[in-house]
Design a protein around this motif. Structure first.
Motif, PDB file in Angstrom:
ATOM      1  N   ASP A   1       0.788  -0.975   0.424  1.00 43.65           N
ATOM      2  CA  ASP A   1       0.357  -0.012   0.018  1.00 43.65           C
ATOM      3  C   ASP A   1       0.759   0.895  -0.436  1.00 43.65           C
ATOM      4  OD1 ASP A   1       0.877   0.366   2.664  1.00 43.65           O
ATOM      5  OD2 ASP A   1      -1.128   0.409   3.308  1.00 43.65           O
ATOM      6  N   GLY A   2       0.431   2.208  -0.221  1.00 45.88           N
ATOM      7  CA  GLY A   2       0.778   3.904  -0.105  1.00 45.88           C
ATOM      8  C   GLY A   2       1.512   3.865   1.579  1.00 45.88           C
ATOM      9  N   GLU A   3       1.858   2.502   2.340  1.00 44.03           N
ATOM     10  CA  GLU A   3       2.558   3.773   3.611  1.00 44.03           C
ATOM     11  C   GLU A   3       3.973   2.153   3.507  1.00 44.03           C
ATOM     12  OE1 GLU A   3       0.419   4.168   7.250  1.00 44.03           O
ATOM     13  OE2 GLU A   3      -1.106   4.437   5.999  1.00 44.03           O
ATOM     14  N   GLY A   4       3.536   1.527   2.396  1.00 40.71           N
ATOM     15  CA  GLY A   4       4.585   0.524   2.567  1.00 40.71           C
ATOM     16  C   GLY A   4       4.372  -0.729   2.870  1.00 40.71           C
TER      17      GLY A   4
ATOM     18  N   VAL B   1       7.742  -2.604   3.923  1.00 34.51           N
ATOM     19  CA  VAL B   1       9.190  -3.024   2.769  1.00 34.51           C
ATOM     20  C   VAL B   1       9.124  -0.990   2.576  1.00 34.51           C
ATOM     21  CG1 VAL B   1       8.099  -4.408   1.999  1.00 34.51           C
ATOM     22  CG2 VAL B   1       7.778  -2.276   1.011  1.00 34.51           C
TER      23      VAL B   1
ATOM     24  N   ILE C   1       6.693   3.687  -4.047  1.00 36.50           N
ATOM     25  CA  ILE C   1       6.205   2.600  -2.871  1.00 36.50           C
ATOM     26  C   ILE C   1       5.182   1.456  -3.569  1.00 36.50           C
ATOM     27  CG2 ILE C   1       5.019   3.493  -1.230  1.00 36.50           C
ATOM     28  CD1 ILE C   1       6.913   2.122   0.716  1.00 36.50           C
TER      29      ILE C   1
ATOM     30  N   ALA D   1      -2.708   5.848  -2.209  1.00 42.78           N
ATOM     31  CA  ALA D   1      -2.411   4.435  -2.531  1.00 42.78           C
ATOM     32  C   ALA D   1      -1.004   4.116  -3.271  1.00 42.78           C
ATOM     33  CB  ALA D   1      -3.539   3.646  -3.551  1.00 42.78           C
TER      34      ALA D   1
END
Lengths: 260, 269
Positions: free
Chosen positions: A127-130, A152, B185, B203
């Motif tokens: 996801d966008g936060e890793g 990650v 990411i 996202a």
């Protein structure tokens, strides 16, 4: 006579229920990690037995009726946990479990006790936060062997998942995807989104299992089985409906006899 | 009753026909530079509880499981497959392929994605004032801008993005700028805008600008274009599978319809 009508009606209704379950199985024939539902039936208790057990209607006194079964009832839900076939997808974050067990996911705000869900669907994403998340529309975080989320780093390079579930980025080990199992798979409950709930969170335990990256477990729905079941169910429904019609006609005759 | 089966099968038909749409788009773009194929993922819908588990009967027994009927399937997402496409040698000095992850950053219309777009299609041109622009869309300019001086006779772009030119008559190379690549990411969370352009979303995570070859991003290859990563065999197999699954669901509809008809005809018998 009326009693027979009810028996046949329960037959029609059970067949119709079975069709609903088969329709859902077939609708999910292409859902990764989906486990088919087994529509099971049980014989209904006869009214005489029910009366003896001190519940239900107690007015039955006819001894002939005591020998008659009480039609069909839908039995408790079972999920067929047999494995689906593996499909090579070449997506690096697709993972399948070889053998028993499930991946575990948890909502962002969830605690272990209330929001742990199991799945055989190994379509993982970042996801966008890793965080590594499940690729359904809820995107819950995938748990490692210690029931913690896996995260990650943004520019650490491509990910690799080993056969023991170890997630590495470059040469650095980031986490190990956990595989869990339950004491009694018959207590698994579908939650939608390819998730399975388990009523006793304490009964979920970690197991060692080997994984295969770049492979996805397909739905375990077998079209042949489902279609044969569908045809059989259709005929059963018709037969029971036919019985209703006969009994209605017989009743009609009886009423005719009464008329002068 | 059989009505549930009708609806469940309809969800299957709808989801599967969307997959046919996605596969058709993949195949249509089999020859589009830097196109990334999409995969449609499914998940099961809600479950209707006919009987809750844990109910207690008169004798005090607790039912261990309930009765649930699923309500069909739905699409979870169309997942971008960002696998590297093969590199095609074009020999043209302004064709630049990215070998590895990352995107070129370009200025697009302000109304889309805040005015910044990302692409892997490195088919560059020089516009009327000498700026390096994309050969797609309306000639989107690179961010940061790079200007190629007039009378340039030779352009060389190194693996790490350095652009050096030789201006007509001179013998020494002159550095005119540096191409950077942007990584995310979660590049699968990017929004597709068509024309090979992607834009940032919540996202995808924040864009990270890098010198090509550093921080896990790819190196640049001058004179190459990245081919579409669509694999026709894979797509056709998916198409066949999808069509069959579609037919299976139409069988469910037929059966449910027949069941309803049988029930509807009970009185007429």
């Amino acid at each position: 006579m009326i009693y027979g009508l009810y028996l046949s009606a329960s037959g029609v209704m059970s067949s119709s229920y079975k069709q609903d379950v088969i329709a859902n199985n077939l609708a999910n024939a292409e859902t990764a990690g989906f486990k088919r539902d087994l529509p099971l039936f049980q014989q209904r208790m006869t009214e005489a037995e029910a009366a003896r057990a001190g519940k239900g209607r107690s007015g039955w006194s006819d001894s002939i009726l005591e020998g008659i079964g009480g039609g069909l009832l839908v039995s408790k839900q079972r999920v067929d946990t047999s494995p689906g076939t593996l499909e090579h997808t070449s997506a690096p974050l697709d993972v399948s479990i070889q053998g028993d067990g499930f991946f575990a996911v948890r909502a962002k705000s969830g605690t272990e006790a209330n929001a742990m869900a199991l799945t055989r669907n190994g379509q993982f994403m970042i996801d966008g936060e890793g965080y590594m998340v499940l690729g359904n529309d809820r995107g819950q975080r995938v748990m490692d062997t210690n029931r913690q989320p896996i995260r990650v780093t943004a520019d650490g390079g491509p990910l690799h998942i080993g056969s023991d579930g170890a997630v590495s980025q470059g040469k650095e080990l980031i986490g190990q995807i956990g595989v869990f199992n339950v004491d009694d798979t018959s207590k698994l409950q579908k939650m939608g989104g390819t998730l399975l709930g388990y009523s006793e969170p304490s009964g979920i335990r970690r197991v060692d299992s080997s994984m295969q990256a770049e492979f996805l477990e397909r739905s375990n729905v077998d079209p042949t089985t489902e279609l044969t079941d569908l045809m059989k169910t259709q005929r059963l429904l018709e037969a029971n409906a036919q019985m209703i019609r006969y009994q209605d006609q017989t009743l009609g005759k009886l009423i005719e006899v009464g008329k002068i | 009753m059989a009505i549930t089966a009708l609806h469940s099968a309809a969800t299957g038909l709808r989801a599967l026909s969307t997959r046919i749409d996605v596969v058709a788009n993949n195949l249509a773009n089999a020859e589009t530079t830097a196109f990334k194929r999409a995969r449609l993922n499914f998940e099961d819908l809600m479950y209707l509880a006919l009987r809750q588990p844990g109910t207690t009967n008169g004798a005090g027994d607790v039912s261990p499981a309930g009765i649930f009927v699923g309500l069909g399937t739905k699409i979870s997402n169309s997942q971008l497959d960002l696998e590297q496409g093969s590199m095609e040698n074009t020999g043209r000095p302004l064709d630049v392929g990215i070998q590895g992850a990352g995107f070129f950053k370009v200025k697009i219309m302000d109304s889309i994605g805040g005015g910044t777009g990302y692409t892997r299609n490195g088919n560059f041109f020089v516009n009327n004032v000498g700026e390096l622009v994309l050969g797609i869309g309306d000639g989107y300019k690179l961010i940061p801008p790079i200007t190629i001086p007039p009378n340039t006779s030779e352009i060389s772009i190194s693996q790490d993005g350095n652009i050096e030119v030789i201006i007509g008559g001179q013998t020494t190379k002159q550095n005119v700028g540096q191409l950077s690549v942007t990584s995310f990411i979660n590049p699968q969370g990017l929004q597709l805008q068509g024309g090979s352009i992607y834009t940032e979303t919540g996202a995808s995570g924040q864009p990270v600008d890098n010198v090509p070859g550093e921080g896990g991003t790819g190196q640049l290859l001058q004179g190459f274009l990245e081919a579409s990563n669509v694999d026709p065999v894979k797509e056709l197999v998916t198409l066949i599978k999808t069509q069959r699954a579609f037919e299976l669901n139409s069988q469910s509809i037929q059966t449910a319809d027949q069941a309803l008809q049988t029930i509807g005809n009970l009185r007429r018998g």
